[in-house]
Structure formats: structure tokens, C-alpha cells
Design an enzyme around this catalytic site. Structure first.
Site, PDB file in Angstrom:
ATOM      1  N   GLU A 201      29.299  38.909   3.404  1.00 24.52           N
ATOM      2  CA  GLU A 201      28.413  37.811   3.820  1.00 24.52           C
ATOM      3  C   GLU A 201      29.183  36.670   4.499  1.00 24.52           C
ATOM      4  O   GLU A 201      28.940  35.490   4.231  1.00 24.52           O
ATOM      5  CB  GLU A 201      27.615  37.278   2.617  1.00 24.52           C
ATOM      6  N   GLU A 277      22.122  45.256   0.403  1.00 18.69           N
ATOM      7  CA  GLU A 277      21.712  44.684  -0.875  1.00 18.69           C
ATOM      8  C   GLU A 277      20.210  44.469  -0.855  1.00 18.69           C
ATOM      9  O   GLU A 277      19.718  43.543  -0.211  1.00 18.69           O
ATOM     10  CB  GLU A 277      22.425  43.355  -1.152  1.00 18.69           C
TER      11      GLU A 277
END
EC number: 3.2.1.-
Length: 636
Positions: A201, A277
Site C-alpha cells: 500500500e 485484500e
């Protein structure tokens, strides 16, 4: 010259047959990929992209993955959790790799016991699961400092997650060691690892445009040859892409799915889509509610992701536990530390039990594949034991007599810069600061994260993020000022990770005058720490104990040690250790009210229990076969 006759030599014939049989069995077990030279081995193509599809060898491959973190699950239970994953119809395991746990001191690596990454990956392969590895170096994962070692913060100029020399030098040395373990486990070398994630991320952090290309090159230079992926949420997707790396997305809702898939197409054209995710629940913070996500909504969103032609990874499939002090924290408007349980309202519970989500998703994946998944393993037995009543006690102030000499400093020193652990500072636990004062007034300073203030042995209040000043009452002459500071967890996500030093930060002031001449004790609460407290150091519990204090008792367990959950009614805040295993923190503000105690950590008979309590003790510690994680709040 005699002619060969089988009839005349029955013993030799039987011996020859036996030799052939044994040779066959031995050769079957050999890993030919390690014996044959590369030029003789059949070429394995690995995971590739072809238009909008993933290809594994010559077949279209849709990734049905789930996340389990080996460091949050007792090693003895890895097989159980992975079998349950396989029985749910999944084909791929994903896991993070926590740098801070694997390199607790510079150059000193730990891949043993519960941190045996290679054993975890090899076990997944035996069970029939592929692996997507997420080695960081930053992993977020709701773990302290996002998995980065706290000793990095000894450098006052440290710039984490950038190409700052002090950071990349440490990453290079860590990757040198880690990749030597990981490279042989790649798919093209006969292992189960089909893809590797580049950092985590980074688009939502995005401090240094040269950083992600550096991490990509660092992986490739050390022998990573499988597909590389990035992983970003809605805040960072557009800034997180890297040339030559497939971008994937993180989300929870169908609305996010539509939006992010559109962004993906605009960024990288027609490529396989993957939700790296899909958040099956959410983590909890102390003082907040227990977050849950309805199983029907999970089923609908997973179905929509697959229907859209996307691969998926369930984060989390099984969350496990933040044993010890490894939990992270968030700090946007307010500082919020994560609880000990990493149940996450995932597909399996914290203790590995099935949920409604498991049942529904197992049916879904079985229907999609057209092949019934293997039968789910039996549940692991849970037990309620007799209440444990502590028998012995040692106040913190008396315990100081048995500790190493305190570090003496003119000014306060933060936890990371204490001269302990071979110069690597202190990572977790508590620090006690002592100095002498001769007057009353207003005490002020930056305490990270929570400091209990004492005059001699009397508690007068707390300093934390919101309370930065406290009134010192009138004193007569010489008074010992003490501040017991707890590191409640370093922030694991956000833009302020460079400032996550713990303890007293900078000067401590009395009436705006800096205090001097401190004695500083490192209270890291490790197994070695408690070895100082041999039997003759403990005393019977007095009618009115002095706090903070350690309490010692024995939990009686029958012939078959089983999982249980400890319930600390009447206790306020502290830590529990059973047979030297740190179960983690408890705090009566909730939401979590029970601590998971794995049966594999218990022995038949008496089991040593130590409780460190900060302010007030209950009379017993109860156990239950059912966890209580707090009042529910549906995740938005």
C-alpha cells in the site's frame, strides 16, 4: 560355465526383488528438481498474464486465496488452520513477513519456532496450497510499526519507507538473509510461491518516487523470479503502480470494487484483476466496539468479485492473536492501540473455529470449482478450567532490587535509544523513569504512550496523548518522582511512522524547568526478564497490595490440555504470561474481555501463571470455553 537359473538361486532372486523395491520407494521420495541440473529439469512457466486471465503453466488460473499470518498462530496449529483453508475451497495462502520479529537486533535473525517461515510455506505446499508472499519490508498488518524494527528509529534523521541511506542499508542486509531462504521455495524451482508482493500500500504513503523501483530491484537482484504484484487501497491506487509490476486492489464493498476496477483498467489496460485484500471484517481498538461484518454481505461481495472475473484473497481468512506486545496502532485524530485479539471477525475465529462465513464461502467455492472440497477438520477442543487464585506477589518497587542496574542519564532517553539488547534499544514493554524533586507544581512532558505518575510509591495520575500536564501536590523535602511508561503499540499505517519513538520524548518539566538526573529501568517483560524472580523473591499476597505488582499462581490442567480463554474480572490493566508465553495485554475498558490461551502451550498438571497488574487486582482468574470480544458494531 554354469548357466543362470532362477530356480537354483531363490535367495539371490528374493534379494534382487527386495533391492529393486527399496530403490523404487527411495527414488519416489527424492526431489528431482534439486538433483537434476537446471538444463535437464522440465521448465516451469509459473504464474503469467494472458489478456485478462492469469495462467499457471498452460491453464487459466483463478486465485482463491486467504491470509493467515504464521506469527499470530501457534506453530502446532498451522496444519489445522491450513487444512481448514484447503477444505474451504481455497487454492492459495498469502502471508506477510514481519521484519521486526525476524531481526530483533541488527544482524541477528530469528526464523525458529513460531517464526519458521520456510516450514510454514513448505507445509502449505504439502497440503496443496500455492503461496503469495508479502515480504515488505513494510507490511502494515496491524503490527507494531508496520513490521519495521524499532531499532531503525535510533537514527534521529531516519526516513522510513524511502531511499534514505540508513533505511536502504538495513533493508539490503535483511533482504540478503530473507531472500536466501525464500528463493528456493519459488514455483519455478519446484516450490509453492507463485507471486511476491512489492512492499505494501505504498501509494497511500508515496514519500519517495524512487522507493518502489528500489524495492522491486532489491527483490529481483536477490533472485525473485516469480510474478511481482503491488497492493493498494482506494487512497493510493493511482500513485502505487510500478512499471513491470501487476497492480492489485484492497477493498470491502461492491461500490469500491466498481470504482477501483475502473481505475485499474485506466492504469494498466487489460490485465488480470485481483482483489489482494478483501476485508472479511475489521480489527478492534481498545475502548471501541467489536467490529463485525455480516456473513450474508461477505457472501454477496465475494460472489460479485468472482463474477467480475477477478481473483480474490480473503484478508483475513484466519486472524489469530497479537501475542506479547506486537499489536500496532492508528493515530489520525486520536491515538488508538489495537487489542490483543486479531480475530478480525474473519472466516475462522481467533481460536480457529468455523463461522457462518466459512460455511457459506465453502459452498460458494465448491460450486464454482465443480469439485467438492475436502472434508473440514474436526474442531479443536475447548475447556473451562477451575478458577486460578494467585498465591504469591511481588510489587514492582521490590522487584527493582533484582533487576540490572538502571541506566543513568542527565535527561530522559526514549525506549529505542536505551543502551540495552546489545545496543539495539528496547522494542516492547514498559520503561520506568525515576528522578528526585523538591517542590510541588505542574509536571509536563510528552509521554508515549501512557505514563503512570508516582510520588515515591503513591500513584497520582496518568500522562498520555490527551493529558500532557499533571499537578504535583505539596511535598516535604526529598521525593522520588517515578513515571512508568507503556509502549501501547507503534502506529502501523499513516504518515507519522517516523515519529513512533516511545517512552519520555524530550525533556520532562516541573514548573517549566527541565528535570535532570534520571535512573531508567528497561522492563521489557520477556522470558529472560522474569527469570530474575526466583521462588524466594515472592511473598504471600498482603491484604492491601502495593501497585503496580506481579502476581503468581498455578492453573491446574487435566490429562488433556485444551484451548481456553482467560477472563480477568476485577483486574484493570496489565499482561498475562502462562508458562513463560506472553498471551498479551488485557484492559477493562474493552472491547476484548478474554485472552486466548492455546492448549498446546499448557502442560498436564500445574501451569505457571504470572500477571502484571498496573492498578488493581481481582481475586481470581477465570477461564471459559467461549471468547468474549465485546459488544458488536457492524463495519461500515
Amino acid at each position: 560355465m554354469p548357466t543362470w537359473s532362477l530356480r537354483r538361486r531363490p535367495g539371490r532372486t528374493l534379494g534382487l526383488l527386495l533391492l529393486l523395491t527399496v530403490s523404487f520407494l527411495v527414488l519416489r521420495r527424492l526431489n528431482w528438481s534439486t538433483l537434476l541440473p537446471l538444463w535437464l529439469q522440465p521448465q516451469r512457466l509459473g504464474l503469467r498474464t494472458k489478456g485478462s486471465d492469469f495462467m499457471l503453466e498452460d491453464s487459466i488460473f483463478q486465485i482463491f486465496g486467504g491470509s493467515i499470518h504464521y506469527f499470530r498462530v501457534p506453530k502446532e496449529y498451522w496444519r489445522d488452520r491450513l487444512l481448514k483453508m484447503k477444505a474451504c475451497g481455497l487454492n492459495t495462502l498469502t502471508t506477510y513477513v514481519p521484519w521486526n520479529l525476524h531481526e530483533p537486533e541488527r544482524g541477528k535473525f530469528d526464523f525458529s519456532g513460531n517464526l519458521d517461515l520456510e516450514a510454514f510455506i513448505q507445509l502449505a505446499a504439502k497440503i496443496g496450497l500455492y503461496v503469495i508472499l508479502r515480504p515488505g519490508p513494510y507490511i502494515c498488518s496491524e503490527i507494531d510499526l508496520g513490521g519495521l524494527p524499532s531499532w531503525l528509529l535510533q537514527d534521529p534523521d531516519m526516513k522510513l519507507r524511502t531511499t534514505y541511506h540508513g533505511f536502504t542499508k538495513a533493508v539490503d542486509l535483511y533482504f540478503d538473509h530473507l531472500m536466501s531462504r525464500v528463493v528456493p521455495l519459488q514455483y519455478k524451482y519446484g516450490g509453492p510461491i507463485i507471486a511476491v508482493q512489492v512492499e505494501n500500500e505504498y501509494g497511500s504513503y508515496n514519500r519517495d518516487r524512487a522507493y518502489m523501483p528500489y524495492i522491486k530491484k532489491a527483490l529481483e537482484d536477490r533472485g525473485i523470479i516469480e510474478m511481482l504484484l503491488t497492493s493498494d487501497n482506494k487512497d493510493g491506487l493511482q500513485k502505487g503502480v510500478v512499471d513491470g509490476v501487476l497492480a492489485t486492489i484492497n477493498l470491502q464493498s461492491q461500490q469500491e470494487l466498481k470504482e477501483l476496477n475502473s481505475v485499474l483498467i485506466s492504469l494498466q489496460g487489460i490485465q488480470p484483476k485481483m482483489v489482494m485484500e478483501y476485508w472479511t471484517g475489521w480489527f478492534d481498538s481498545w475502548g471501541g466496539p467489536h467490529n463485525i461484518l455480516d456473513s450474508s454481505e461477505v457472501l454477496q461481495t465475494v460472489s460479485a468479485i468472482i463474477k467480475a472475473g477477478s481473483s480474490i484473497n480473503l484478508y483475513m481468512f484466519h486472524g489469530g492473536t497479537n501475542f506479547g506486545f506486537i499489536n500496532g496502532a492508528m493515530h489520525f485524530n486520536d491515538y488508538k492501540a489495537d487489542v490483543t485479539s486479531y480475530d478480525y471477525d474473519a472466516i475462522l475465529t481467533e481460536a480457529g473455529d468455523y463461522t457462518a462465513k466459512y460455511t457459506k464461502l465453502r459452498q460458494l467455492f465448491g460450486t464454482i470449482s465443480g469439485i467438492p472440497p475436502p472434508p473440514p477438520p474436526e474442531l479443536i477442543l475447548k475447556m473451562t478450567y477451575e478458577p486460578m487464585r494467585p498465591s504469591f506477589y511481588l510489587s514492582l518497587w521490590d522487584a527493582l532490587l533484582f533487576m540490572d542496574e538502571p541506566f543513568k542519564s542527565e535527561i530522559p532517553v526514549n525506549m529505542e535509544n536505551l543502551p540495552v539488547n546489545n545496543g539495539n534499544g528496547q522494542a516492547f514493554g514498559y520503561v520506568l523513569y525515576e528522578t528526585t524533586i523538591f517542590s510541588s507544581g505542574v509536571l509536563s512532558g510528552l509521554v508515549r504512550d501512557r505514563g503512570q505518575v508516582f510520588l515515591n510509591r503513591v500513584s497520582i495520575g496518568f500522562l498520555d496523548y490527551k493529558t500532557t500536564k499533571i499537578t504535583i501536590p505539596l511535598t516535604q523535602g526529598y521525593t522520588m518522582l517515578r513515571i512508568l511508561v507503556e509502549n501501547r503499540g507503534r502506529v502501523n499505517y499513516g504518515n507519522n511512522i517516523d515519529t513512533q519513538r516511545k517512552g519520555l520524548i524530550g525533556n520532562l518539566y516541573l514548573n517549566n524547568n527541565p528535570l535532570k538526573n534520571f535512573r531508567i529501568y528497561s522492563l521489557d517483560m520477556t522470558k529472560k526478564f522474569f527469570q530474575r524472580f526466583i521462588a524466594d523473591k515472592w511473598s504471600l499476597i498482603p491484604k492491601e497490595p502495593t501497585f503496580p505488582a506481579f502476581f503468581l499462581g498455578a492453573l491446574s490442567v487435566g490429562i488433556y490440555p485444551s484451548d481456553t480463554f482467560l477472563k480477568l474480572e476485577g483486574w484493570v490493566k496489565g499482561v498475562v504470561l502462562v508458562n513463560d508465553k506472553n498471551l498479551g495485554r488485557y484492559w477493562n475498558i474493552g472491547p476484548q474481555e478474554t485472552l486466548y490461551l492455546p492448549g498446546v502451550w499448557l502442560d498436564k498438571g500445574l501451569n505457571k501463571v504470572i500477571i502484571f497488574e498496573e492498578t488493581m487486582a481481582g481475586s481470581v482468574v477465570q477461564s471459559t470455553d467461549t471468547p468474549y470480544l465485546g459488544r458488536n458494531q457492524y463495519v461500515n
